[in-house]
Scaffold this active site. Structure first.
Site, PDB file in Angstrom:
ATOM      1  N   THR A 171       8.671   3.004  -4.913  1.00 45.26           N
ATOM      2  CA  THR A 171       9.738   3.839  -5.461  1.00 45.26           C
ATOM      3  C   THR A 171      10.711   4.302  -4.383  1.00 45.26           C
ATOM      4  OG1 THR A 171       8.216   4.581  -7.159  1.00 45.26           O
ATOM      5  CG2 THR A 171      10.170   5.934  -6.847  1.00 45.26           C
TER       6      THR A 171
ATOM      7  N   LYS B 123      -1.242  -5.406 -10.304  1.00 41.55           N
ATOM      8  CA  LYS B 123      -1.815  -6.752 -10.444  1.00 41.55           C
ATOM      9  C   LYS B 123      -3.001  -6.741 -11.421  1.00 41.55           C
ATOM     10  CE  LYS B 123      -4.658 -10.033  -8.075  1.00 41.55           C
ATOM     11  NZ  LYS B 123      -5.090 -10.720  -6.884  1.00 41.55           N
TER      12      LYS B 123
ATOM     13  N   GLY C 296       5.340   3.268  -9.343  1.00 43.55           N
ATOM     14  CA  GLY C 296       6.063   2.019  -9.137  1.00 43.55           C
ATOM     15  C   GLY C 296       5.075   0.875  -9.133  1.00 43.55           C
ATOM     16  N   HIS C 297       5.402  -0.179  -9.839  1.00 45.68           N
ATOM     17  CA  HIS C 297       4.524  -1.331  -9.734  1.00 45.68           C
ATOM     18  C   HIS C 297       5.335  -2.616  -9.661  1.00 45.68           C
ATOM     19  CE1 HIS C 297       4.200   0.218 -13.984  1.00 45.68           C
ATOM     20  NE2 HIS C 297       5.045  -0.785 -14.074  1.00 45.68           N
TER      21      HIS C 297
ATOM     22  N   PRO D  93       7.407   4.380   4.566  1.00 44.47           N
ATOM     23  CA  PRO D  93       6.171   3.801   5.117  1.00 44.47           C
ATOM     24  C   PRO D  93       4.987   4.647   4.689  1.00 44.47           C
ATOM     25  CG  PRO D  93       7.562   4.746   6.863  1.00 44.47           C
ATOM     26  CD  PRO D  93       8.330   4.883   5.580  1.00 44.47           C
TER      27      PRO D  93
ATOM     28  N   ASP E   4      -0.916   3.659  -5.216  1.00 37.70           N
ATOM     29  CA  ASP E   4      -0.619   2.407  -4.505  1.00 37.70           C
ATOM     30  C   ASP E   4      -1.868   1.581  -4.197  1.00 37.70           C
ATOM     31  OD1 ASP E   4       2.054   3.389  -4.386  1.00 37.70           O
ATOM     32  OD2 ASP E   4       1.449   4.626  -2.693  1.00 37.70           O
TER      33      ASP E   4
END
Ligand code: IMP
Length: 424
Positions: free
Chosen positions: A299, A18, A40-41, A303, A13
């Site tokens: 995903t 980006k 996950g992106h 938190p 993460d």
């Protein structure tokens, strides 16, 4: 940029999506080589936001081919859902997607087993994403895996699936979990199979030929180095090799063909799931950072835990991956802090200990040695030139670069493609 890899140097993460998206505009091939849909992106295209877990994000660029190489494990449901999203966006996948026949499949019983083990661990749970990662990789190394290759011969696939599912159902029974419905699963898999078959192609020749033709290849690392199966505090890891060595085993690209490794570092630390996090911060500051940074899992929506930048762990990450350049992300999130800390070493029992010298018990007990920096109050999200950053912010960046002995390529100060500060 002949063959470049982008990897996250922390606990995942870091904002790799980006950076990959920025570099993929120049790439002929964008390659995933390990992990599965536990990654996950977020990809922002125009005014639309897309969440991808499996297909390399570079696929949105016009001339880029997305390669899912052999080290990746594939959930056919997730793959087809992502393919459908892309098709809806008008992308002609037949020219843009290649899937290695060597990829292992995440099957319904893997997901059930992942959740069953996690629930049984109770308070000692690992915090997995429960999408079947550990059980699929463990089937791979115990010769019980079923690969994309097996989808080609449906009869053979059915017999392998039935054999495995019957055994897995027995294990699920011991956990008190309802079994996988074999005939229903096969009906569904048969449908998914027809969607996947057209994209199966050996990636080894494709990538090696691309190197020979001096094409540009971008390797998209998933998760982060601190989750590597071998090099993080096992068992609080993921089940694949996140280090750059995974490119060779996971795609077949000879190590020497990789020209550079760009490390992505978030300006602070975050982690989802359980396991030691030496620089963890809790309380109001953690809540504030989490909210400002939108620090929730792509995903699972969980938190994220928050912490100060851990340079001791990062020094290890840079070394093991031979990183010479880094990108700092989410620098804007630190604006407004009076005091910013970075961890420069770990102490245990009055002595210094390195990250690599720690198992999970040691890592949970180390005392970080902190260096404090005065913060800055200015909002820096509109700044694009290094010299315009507040002096305190420049000091922070310069300390990081010097400590890690790397060049900072740029710092990201917002989600938009152009929200970057070029270094001097
Ligand atoms: P698994 O990979 O789902 O088996 O989960 C093992 C550990 O890795 C858990 O702590 C997860 O939260 C963590 N993890 C896996 N993938 C990612 C990721 O992409 N970002 C952050 N953490 C991840």
């Amino acid at each position: 940029m002949p063959a470049v890899s982008v990897i996250g140097l922390q606990w995942g993460d870091e904002g790799k999506g980006k950076i990959v998206d920025l570099l993929a505009g120049n790439a002929d091939y964008v390659v995933r080589y390990h992990g599965g849909n536990n990654a996950g992106h977020t990809v922002v295209v125009g005014t639309k936001k897309f969440f991808f877990h499996l297909i390399p994000s570079g696929i949105f660029h016009k001339n880029t081919t997305a390669v899912i190489a052999n080290g990746v494990i594939l959930d056919p449901e997730v793959l087809v859902a992502e393919m459908d999203t892309l098709i809806k966006e008008g992308i002609n996948l037949s020219k843009k997607l290649i899937i290695s026949p060597r990829c292992h499949l995440i099957l319904p019983y893997h997901k059930k087993l992942d959740a069953a083990y996690e629930n049984a661990r109770g308070k000692k749970k690992l915090g997995t994403t429960k999408v079947g990662i550990g059980p699929t990789y463990s089937d791979k190394v115990s010769y019980n895996g079923i690969r994309v290759y097996d989808l080609i011969d449906w009869k053979d696939f059915c017999s392998k699936f039935e054999f495995q599912a019957k055994i897995k159902n027995k294990i699920l029974k011991t956990f008190g979990v309802p079994p996988v419905n074999i005939s229903k699963s096969l009906l569904r898999l048969k449908k998914l199979r027809t969607r996947i078959l057209p994209y199966i192609k050996d990636c080894f020749e494709v990538l090696n030929d691309a190197v020979r033709r001096k094409k540009k290849i971008l390797f998209e690392g998933a998760h982060g180095i601190m989750l590597d199966l071998d090099w993080s505090p096992y068992p609080y890891t993921t089940a694949s090799n996140t280090i750059v060595g995974g490119i060779n085993t996971g795609s077949g690209l000879p190590f020497k063909s990789l020209d550079s490794v760009i490390g992505v570092v978030k300006a602070f630390t975050s982690r989802v799931g359980e396991g030691p996090l030496p620089t963890e911060i809790t309380g109001r500051l953690a809540v504030a950072l989490r909210e400002r940074g939108g620090e929730y899992g792509t995903t699972t929506g969980r938190p994220r835990r928050m912490g100060w930048l851990d340079l001791e762990a990062l020094r290890f990450s840079c070394k093991i991956n031979n990183v010479s350049e880094i990108v700092i992300t989410k620098l804007d999130i630190l604006s407004g802090l009076i005091d910013i800390k970075v961890c420069t070493a770990y102490m245990l029992g009055g002595r210094k200990i390195n990250y690599a010298g720690c198992g999970y018990r040691e890592l949970a007990r180390v005392k970080p040695v902190y260096r404090s920096f005065p913060g800055w109050i200015e909002d820096i999200s509109e700044i694009r030139t290094y010299s315009k950053l507040p002096k305190e912010c420049r000091n922070y960046l310069e300390f990081i670069a010097k400590f890690l002995d790397v060049k900072i390529k740029f710092a990201s100060v917002g989600a938009e493609r152009n929200a970057n500060v070029k270094m001097k």
